[in-house]
Scaffold this active site. Structure first.
Site, short mmCIF file in Angstrom:
data_model
loop_
_atom_site.label_atom_id
_atom_site.label_comp_id
_atom_site.label_asym_id
_atom_site.label_seq_id
_atom_site.Cartn_x
_atom_site.Cartn_y
_atom_site.Cartn_z
N LYS A 13 0.10 -3.51 -1.73
CA LYS A 13 -0.85 -4.12 -2.67
C LYS A 13 -1.11 -3.21 -3.86
O LYS A 13 -1.08 -3.63 -5.01
CB LYS A 13 -2.21 -4.39 -1.99
CG LYS A 13 -2.17 -5.29 -0.79
CD LYS A 13 -3.57 -5.50 -0.21
CE LYS A 13 -4.21 -4.22 0.30
NZ LYS A 13 -3.51 -3.61 1.46
N ARG A 88 -12.28 -8.18 1.58
CA ARG A 88 -11.64 -7.86 2.85
C ARG A 88 -12.31 -8.57 4.01
O ARG A 88 -11.86 -8.42 5.15
CB ARG A 88 -11.75 -6.36 3.08
CG ARG A 88 -10.44 -5.61 3.04
CD ARG A 88 -10.72 -4.16 3.35
NE ARG A 88 -9.55 -3.41 3.65
CZ ARG A 88 -8.87 -2.69 2.77
NH1 ARG A 88 -9.23 -2.65 1.51
NH2 ARG A 88 -7.82 -2.00 3.17
N ARG A 127 3.43 7.48 3.40
CA ARG A 127 2.71 7.39 2.12
C ARG A 127 2.20 8.76 1.71
O ARG A 127 1.66 9.51 2.51
CB ARG A 127 1.54 6.41 2.25
CG ARG A 127 0.64 6.42 1.01
CD ARG A 127 -0.14 5.16 0.83
NE ARG A 127 -1.00 4.82 1.95
CZ ARG A 127 -1.66 3.66 2.05
NH1 ARG A 127 -1.55 2.75 1.10
NH2 ARG A 127 -2.43 3.42 3.09
N ARG A 160 -3.25 10.78 3.22
CA ARG A 160 -4.62 10.29 3.40
C ARG A 160 -5.08 10.49 4.84
O ARG A 160 -4.30 10.28 5.76
CB ARG A 160 -4.67 8.80 3.04
CG ARG A 160 -4.88 8.58 1.54
CD ARG A 160 -4.69 7.15 1.15
NE ARG A 160 -5.36 6.20 2.03
CZ ARG A 160 -5.40 4.89 1.80
NH1 ARG A 160 -4.82 4.40 0.73
NH2 ARG A 160 -6.00 4.10 2.64
N ARG A 171 -6.68 0.22 11.90
CA ARG A 171 -6.78 -0.50 10.63
C ARG A 171 -6.03 -1.82 10.70
O ARG A 171 -6.46 -2.82 10.13
CB ARG A 171 -6.27 0.37 9.48
CG ARG A 171 -7.22 1.51 9.18
CD ARG A 171 -6.57 2.59 8.37
NE ARG A 171 -6.22 2.13 7.04
CZ ARG A 171 -5.31 2.73 6.29
NH1 ARG A 171 -4.67 3.78 6.72
NH2 ARG A 171 -5.07 2.28 5.08
P1 ADP Z 1 -5.03 0.41 2.07
O1 ADP Z 1 -4.48 0.68 0.69
O2 ADP Z 1 -4.26 1.13 3.11
O3 ADP Z 1 -5.17 -1.05 2.36
P2 ADP Z 1 -7.60 1.01 0.95
O4 ADP Z 1 -7.43 2.18 0.07
O5 ADP Z 1 -7.66 -0.32 0.32
O6 ADP Z 1 -6.47 1.04 2.08
O7 ADP Z 1 -8.91 1.18 1.86
C1 ADP Z 1 -9.12 2.35 2.62
C2 ADP Z 1 -10.39 2.16 3.44
O8 ADP Z 1 -11.51 1.98 2.57
C3 ADP Z 1 -10.40 0.95 4.36
O9 ADP Z 1 -9.77 1.19 5.60
C4 ADP Z 1 -11.91 0.70 4.51
O10 ADP Z 1 -12.49 1.62 5.41
C5 ADP Z 1 -12.43 1.04 3.11
N1 ADP Z 1 -12.47 -0.16 2.25
C6 ADP Z 1 -11.74 -0.37 1.13
N2 ADP Z 1 -12.03 -1.56 0.58
C7 ADP Z 1 -12.97 -2.14 1.39
C8 ADP Z 1 -13.67 -3.38 1.39
N3 ADP Z 1 -13.46 -4.32 0.43
N4 ADP Z 1 -14.57 -3.62 2.38
C9 ADP Z 1 -14.80 -2.71 3.34
N5 ADP Z 1 -14.18 -1.53 3.41
C10 ADP Z 1 -13.26 -1.23 2.45
P1 ADP Z 2 -1.43 -0.82 0.11
O1 ADP Z 2 -2.14 -0.64 -1.20
O2 ADP Z 2 -1.20 -2.26 0.46
O3 ADP Z 2 -2.08 -0.08 1.23
P2 ADP Z 2 0.63 0.89 -1.05
O4 ADP Z 2 0.94 0.25 -2.35
O5 ADP Z 2 -0.16 2.14 -1.05
O6 ADP Z 2 0.02 -0.21 -0.03
O7 ADP Z 2 2.03 1.16 -0.29
C1 ADP Z 2 2.08 1.78 1.00
C2 ADP Z 2 3.29 2.72 1.07
O8 ADP Z 2 4.50 1.96 1.06
C3 ADP Z 2 3.38 3.69 -0.12
O9 ADP Z 2 3.90 4.92 0.35
C4 ADP Z 2 4.36 2.99 -1.08
O10 ADP Z 2 5.05 3.94 -1.88
C5 ADP Z 2 5.29 2.26 -0.11
N1 ADP Z 2 5.76 0.96 -0.63
C6 ADP Z 2 5.07 0.08 -1.42
N2 ADP Z 2 5.82 -1.04 -1.66
C7 ADP Z 2 6.99 -0.87 -0.98
C8 ADP Z 2 8.19 -1.67 -0.83
N3 ADP Z 2 8.31 -2.89 -1.40
N4 ADP Z 2 9.19 -1.16 -0.06
C9 ADP Z 2 9.07 0.05 0.53
N5 ADP Z 2 7.98 0.85 0.43
C10 ADP Z 2 6.95 0.41 -0.33
#
Ligand code: ADP
Ligand code: ADP
Ligand code: ZN
Length: 213
Positions: A13, A88, A127, A160, A171
């Protein structure tokens, strides 16, 4: 244009949201990034959020909504935004819809970046995030030119805290119970679009551009 990104943690995302934001010149709003910035700066909000984030749980809706509603008042939101990691929960989605309706506005697209669970652990395990600029890389799928250094700003890359395998599984289960129902919610709103997130980064982006037109 107002866009919501949906998908499991690690689905890509953030990667796609950054590309969309650059292309359409709208802000990329990530609640996770805002929480992490607060943790880094040692704010009260950061202290509260960290307890939940480290366990792989969601930060309570109240705290999250307060933060995001404040973010929407920033003038950079006038032409829309791409939301990454918010909403979320169904409660968050309903609050968002209501706050838009109150202004006579609506969400344009909800894009679900679909990636099966078995790929997710691998994605999050590899990541690497830049402490300085928020850039995201992957040791296998999106490696930096110099190991451990950000391609965008030269900053130091880190793993992270919540990308450790134990937390990742938590998660994922939180995602399935609390966030996945949003797919139905936005289907009913008539704005859900799904892309195959297992394709490579640029191919996924092409598919998204086709949807956005
Ligand atoms: P990822 O990119 O792996 O989906 P995020 O960076 O979006 O993770 O979120 C990391 C953490 O921050 C989540 O696991 C949650 O604990 C918190 N968080 C982020 N956005 C929200 C939200 N909209 N509501 C509740 N918790 C959130
Ligand atoms: P999210 O915001 O949904 O948690 P991220 O954008 O941080 O996800 O991506 C999670 C991990 O996967 C990062 O290390 C990123 O570089 C990698 N990644 C993202 N998109 C792709 C893809 N299409 N194929 C392979 N790896 C990807
Ligand atoms: Zn950087």
């Amino acid at each position: 244009m107002k866009i919501v990104m949906l998908g499991a943690p690690g689905a890509g995302k953030g990667t796609q949201a950054k590309m969309i934001a650059a292309k359409y010149d709208i802000p990329h709003i990530s609640t996770g990034d805002i929480f992490r910035a607060n943790i880094k700066n040692g704010t009260e909000l950061g202290k509260k959020a960290k307890e939940y984030m480290d366990r792989g749980q969601l930060v309570p809706d109240e705290l999250t909504l307060e933060l995001i509603m404040d973010r929407f008042t920033n003038p950079d939101c006038v032409n829309g935004y791409v939301l990454d990691g918010f909403p979320r929960t169904i409660a968050q989605a309903k609050a968002l819809t209501a706050s838009l309706e109150a202004k006579g506005e609506k969400m344009d697209f909800a894009i679900d970046v679909d990636v099966p669970d078995e790929n997710i652990v691998d994605r999050m395990g590899g990541r690497r995030a830049c402490v300085a600029c928020g850039g995201t890389f992957h040791i296998k799928y999106n490696p930096t030119k110099i190991e451990g250094k950000c391609d965008l700003c030269g900053g130091e890359l880190m793993i992270r805290d919540d990308d450790k395998p134990e937390t990742v599984l938590n998660r994922l289960s939180v995602y399935h119970t609390q966030t996945q129902p949003l797919i139905n919610y936005y289907t009913e709103e008539g704005i859900l679009k799904t892309v195959d997130g297992t394709k490579d980064v640029n191919k996924v982006f092409e598919d998204i551009l086709e949807i956005l037109g």
